[in-house]
Design an enzyme around this catalytic site. Structure first.
Site, PDB file in Angstrom:
ATOM      1  N   CYS A 280       0.812  -1.228   0.000  1.00 27.67           N
ATOM      2  CA  CYS A 280       0.000   0.000   0.000  1.00 27.67           C
ATOM      3  C   CYS A 280       0.843   1.274   0.000  1.00 27.67           C
ATOM      4  O   CYS A 280       0.325   2.360  -0.250  1.00 27.67           O
ATOM      5  CB  CYS A 280      -0.958   0.002   1.185  1.00 27.67           C
ATOM      6  SG  CYS A 280      -2.114  -1.366   1.131  1.00 27.67           S
TER       7      CYS A 280
ATOM      8  N   ASN B  44     -10.178  -0.228  -0.278  1.00 22.19           N
ATOM      9  CA  ASN B  44      -8.715  -0.130  -0.193  1.00 22.19           C
ATOM     10  C   ASN B  44      -8.125  -0.701  -1.487  1.00 22.19           C
ATOM     11  O   ASN B  44      -8.139  -1.920  -1.690  1.00 22.19           O
ATOM     12  CB  ASN B  44      -8.243  -0.931   1.028  1.00 22.19           C
ATOM     13  CG  ASN B  44      -6.731  -0.948   1.188  1.00 22.19           C
ATOM     14  OD1 ASN B  44      -6.001  -0.553   0.290  1.00 22.19           O
ATOM     15  ND2 ASN B  44      -6.275  -1.418   2.329  1.00 22.19           N
TER      16      ASN B  44
ATOM     17  N   HIS C 175      -3.316   6.952   2.557  1.00 24.05           N
ATOM     18  CA  HIS C 175      -3.747   5.656   2.040  1.00 24.05           C
ATOM     19  C   HIS C 175      -5.140   5.334   2.593  1.00 24.05           C
ATOM     20  O   HIS C 175      -5.383   5.404   3.797  1.00 24.05           O
ATOM     21  CB  HIS C 175      -2.740   4.583   2.443  1.00 24.05           C
ATOM     22  CG  HIS C 175      -3.234   3.204   2.163  1.00 24.05           C
ATOM     23  ND1 HIS C 175      -3.663   2.820   0.911  1.00 24.05           N
ATOM     24  CD2 HIS C 175      -3.396   2.127   2.964  1.00 24.05           C
ATOM     25  CE1 HIS C 175      -4.055   1.563   0.962  1.00 24.05           C
ATOM     26  NE2 HIS C 175      -3.909   1.121   2.193  1.00 24.05           N
TER      27      HIS C 175
HETATM   28  O1  UT7 Z   1      -3.861  -1.494   3.421  1.00 25.41           O
HETATM   29  C1  UT7 Z   1      -2.778  -1.860   4.215  1.00 25.41           C
HETATM   30  C2  UT7 Z   1      -3.020  -1.522   5.600  1.00 25.41           C
HETATM   31  N1  UT7 Z   1      -4.236  -2.153   6.064  1.00 25.41           N
HETATM   32  C3  UT7 Z   1      -4.922  -1.580   7.004  1.00 25.41           C
HETATM   33  O2  UT7 Z   1      -4.577  -0.477   7.383  1.00 25.41           O
HETATM   34  C4  UT7 Z   1      -6.065  -2.320   7.659  1.00 25.41           C
HETATM   35  C5  UT7 Z   1      -6.017  -2.083   9.138  1.00 25.41           C
HETATM   36  N2  UT7 Z   1      -7.013  -2.803   9.909  1.00 25.41           N
HETATM   37  C6  UT7 Z   1      -8.317  -2.505   9.877  1.00 25.41           C
HETATM   38  O3  UT7 Z   1      -8.755  -1.626   9.157  1.00 25.41           O
HETATM   39  C7  UT7 Z   1      -9.232  -3.220  10.828  1.00 25.41           C
HETATM   40  O4  UT7 Z   1      -8.461  -3.905  11.805  1.00 25.41           O
HETATM   41  C8  UT7 Z   1     -10.187  -4.232  10.131  1.00 25.41           C
HETATM   42  C9  UT7 Z   1     -11.207  -3.474   9.316  1.00 25.41           C
HETATM   43  C10 UT7 Z   1      -9.356  -5.152   9.257  1.00 25.41           C
HETATM   44  C11 UT7 Z   1     -10.940  -5.072  11.161  1.00 25.41           C
HETATM   45  O5  UT7 Z   1     -11.665  -4.194  12.025  1.00 25.41           O
HETATM   46  P1  UT7 Z   1     -11.538  -4.357  13.608  1.00 25.41           P
HETATM   47  O6  UT7 Z   1     -12.462  -3.404  14.181  1.00 25.41           O
HETATM   48  O7  UT7 Z   1     -10.085  -4.241  13.941  1.00 25.41           O
HETATM   49  O8  UT7 Z   1     -12.084  -5.805  13.805  1.00 25.41           O
HETATM   50  P2  UT7 Z   1     -11.397  -7.050  14.516  1.00 25.41           P
HETATM   51  O9  UT7 Z   1     -10.457  -7.719  13.575  1.00 25.41           O
HETATM   52  O10 UT7 Z   1     -10.876  -6.665  15.854  1.00 25.41           O
HETATM   53  O11 UT7 Z   1     -12.654  -7.964  14.732  1.00 25.41           O
HETATM   54  C12 UT7 Z   1     -13.764  -7.536  15.565  1.00 25.41           C
HETATM   55  C13 UT7 Z   1     -14.905  -8.506  15.341  1.00 25.41           C
HETATM   56  C14 UT7 Z   1     -14.459  -9.973  15.364  1.00 25.41           C
HETATM   57  O12 UT7 Z   1     -15.504 -10.728  15.950  1.00 25.41           O
HETATM   58  P3  UT7 Z   1     -15.408 -11.178  17.501  1.00 25.41           P
HETATM   59  O13 UT7 Z   1     -14.167 -12.005  17.596  1.00 25.41           O
HETATM   60  O14 UT7 Z   1     -15.329  -9.907  18.271  1.00 25.41           O
HETATM   61  O15 UT7 Z   1     -16.676 -11.930  17.671  1.00 25.41           O
HETATM   62  C15 UT7 Z   1     -14.356 -10.312  13.914  1.00 25.41           C
HETATM   63  O16 UT7 Z   1     -14.521 -11.699  13.670  1.00 25.41           O
HETATM   64  O17 UT7 Z   1     -15.460  -8.280  14.048  1.00 25.41           O
HETATM   65  C16 UT7 Z   1     -15.510  -9.530  13.335  1.00 25.41           C
HETATM   66  N3  UT7 Z   1     -15.383  -9.256  11.917  1.00 25.41           N
HETATM   67  C17 UT7 Z   1     -16.432  -9.073  11.122  1.00 25.41           C
HETATM   68  N4  UT7 Z   1     -17.759  -9.079  11.365  1.00 25.41           N
HETATM   69  C18 UT7 Z   1     -18.580  -8.852  10.331  1.00 25.41           C
HETATM   70  C19 UT7 Z   1     -14.241  -9.121  11.183  1.00 25.41           C
HETATM   71  N5  UT7 Z   1     -14.562  -8.866   9.904  1.00 25.41           N
HETATM   72  C20 UT7 Z   1     -15.920  -8.827   9.843  1.00 25.41           C
HETATM   73  C21 UT7 Z   1     -16.822  -8.599   8.800  1.00 25.41           C
HETATM   74  N6  UT7 Z   1     -18.143  -8.616   9.086  1.00 25.41           N
HETATM   75  N7  UT7 Z   1     -16.447  -8.346   7.531  1.00 25.41           N
END
Ligand code: UT7
Length: 348
Positions: free
Chosen positions: A124, A296, A266
């Site tokens: 990225c 993204n 980004h």
């Molecule tokens: O481009 C290169 C750089 N990339 C980035 O900068 C991405 C950086 N990271 C992020 O933007 C975020 O961490 C994500 C969008 C990838 C994930 O969001 P988050 O708020 O950090 O979610 P998480 O991974 O902590 O997960 C929270 C909950 C989990 O469920 P439990 O374990 O709390 O029950 C996940 O399984 O959200 C769940 N989850 C989803 N639920 C519905 C993860 N993805 C999804 C989804 N739909 N698509």
């Protein structure tokens, strides 16, 4: 005034197929509400079967060259209109093939002859790295006029059952044309801040497909051919590194955050954009957001955000702009410029 690389053309391209959050929710355990509130994304575009990164790169490259031609025409710059591009740098982490690089084929299809053309793989951050590479070659006198493209098709490497990555990533390409000019001109790239931390290489990765896995002679483990990301630590590192890199660059250029008209960061997650804004003490109006419409798009993210902001009049000539990216590697990078009077071409 000293020799500098000056932005004089801007273009962008997206594949034809849009995928809404609702369409994803029909295939995976996710919802429009989760995706919008956790990422800010509403839509992304994906390539059709058989379509590849170079197809998007060629489309964006053509449009950036058309934008540069219009700029030269409006400036009555005959030399600018006729000048040939003598360098192509393509930022991508989804090349058409592992070998050779994708850039020579793109240059060939654009009819640019036998120009030097190579890929830069910084995920990225790729576009900022490619911009710094091309600008440095121009200021060193190695090139006069460069086409810098960021293009990726992450839909081709995502795990079809990974609801998190499929919600975020989309395909696209964006490009700028750089020409040799003077540091005092609008569009001159005024400075860069670049960095990496390979200690975080496993946070954003495709485990299989490279020399390490191939050299074992074993087939890849199930799922290792797909892109994998540890979202939470990546989120934290993205905020820290884009904020700190932007601040280091501002110090170098002699600007304060308050002097900035726009930060084009980004486009990974709207919560990351706001957190970077908070770290730098920016107001919302200083932060460009277009991820709601494209997701993204990896190396295409920053030039596509520039295209949208310029087309919509959110970014205007004279604006003081910082571009900042963060991604796999880990890598980060920022660039500063005063926005030039150019018209982006995003449709043919
Ligand atoms: O481009 C290169 C750089 N990339 C980035 O900068 C991405 C950086 N990271 C992020 O933007 C975020 O961490 C994500 C969008 C990838 C994930 O969001 P988050 O708020 O950090 O979610 P998480 O991974 O902590 O997960 C929270 C909950 C989990 O469920 P439990 O374990 O709390 O029950 C996940 O399984 O959200 C769940 N989850 C989803 N639920 C519905 C993860 N993805 C999804 C989804 N739909 N698509």
């Amino acid at each position: 005034m000293s020799r500098a690389a000056v932005v004089c053309g801007l273009g962008g391209a997206l594949p034809a197929t849009a995928v809404t959050n609702e369409e994803l929710a029909a295939q995976l355990d996710t919802s429009d509400q989760w995706i919008r509130t956790r990422t800010g994304i509403g839509l992304r575009y994906v390539v059709a079967p058989g379509e590849s990164t170079s197809d998007l790169a060629v489309a964006a490259g053509e449009r950036a060259l058309e934008s540069a031609r219009r700029k030269a025409d409006s400036d009555s710059d005959a030399a600018g209109t006729e000048a040939e591009v003598d360098l192509v740098v393509l930022a991508t982490s989804t090349p058409d093939r592992p070998c050779p690089g994708t850039a020579p084929g793109v240059a060939h299809r654009l009819g640019l002859g036998t120009v030097p053309a190579f890929d830069v793989a910084a995920v990225c951050t790729g576009f900022v790295y490619a911009l710094a590479t091309a600008a440095s070659m121009i200021t060193a006198g190695v090139a006069e006029r460069a086409l810098v493209i960021g293009a990726d098709t992450f839909s081709t490497i995502l795990d079809p059952v990974d609801r998190t990555t499929r919600a975020i990533f989309g395909d696209g390409a964006g490009a700028v044309v750089l020409r040799a000019g003077e540091s005092g001109e609008p569009g001159a790239l005024l400075g860069f801040d670049l960095g990496s931390d390979g200690g975080g290489a496993d946070l954003i990765t495709v485990r299989a497909g490279g020399s390490r896995q191939r050299s074992t002679g074993e087939p890849p483990a199930e799922g290792d051919q797909f892109f994998a990301m540890e979202g939470r630590p990546v989120f934290t590192q993205a905020v820290i590194n884009m904020s700190e890199s932007s601040q280091r660059l501002l110090d170098r250029v002699g600007w304060t955050p308050g002097d900035l008209d726009k930060v084009v960061a980004h486009q990974a997650n709207v919560r990351i954009l706001h957190a970077v804004g908070e770290q730098l003490g920016l107001e919302d109006k200083q932060i460009v957001v277009n991820l709601d419409r494209v997701g993204n798009t990896v190396a295409a993210s920053i030039p596509l955000a520039l295209s949208d902001a310029a087309a919509e009049g959110d970014l205007v000539p004279g604006h003081r702009v910082v571009l900042t990216g963060f991604g796999g590697g880990l890598t980060w990078g920022s660039a500063a410029l005063v926005w030039p009077d150019i018209e982006p071409v995003t449709r043919s």
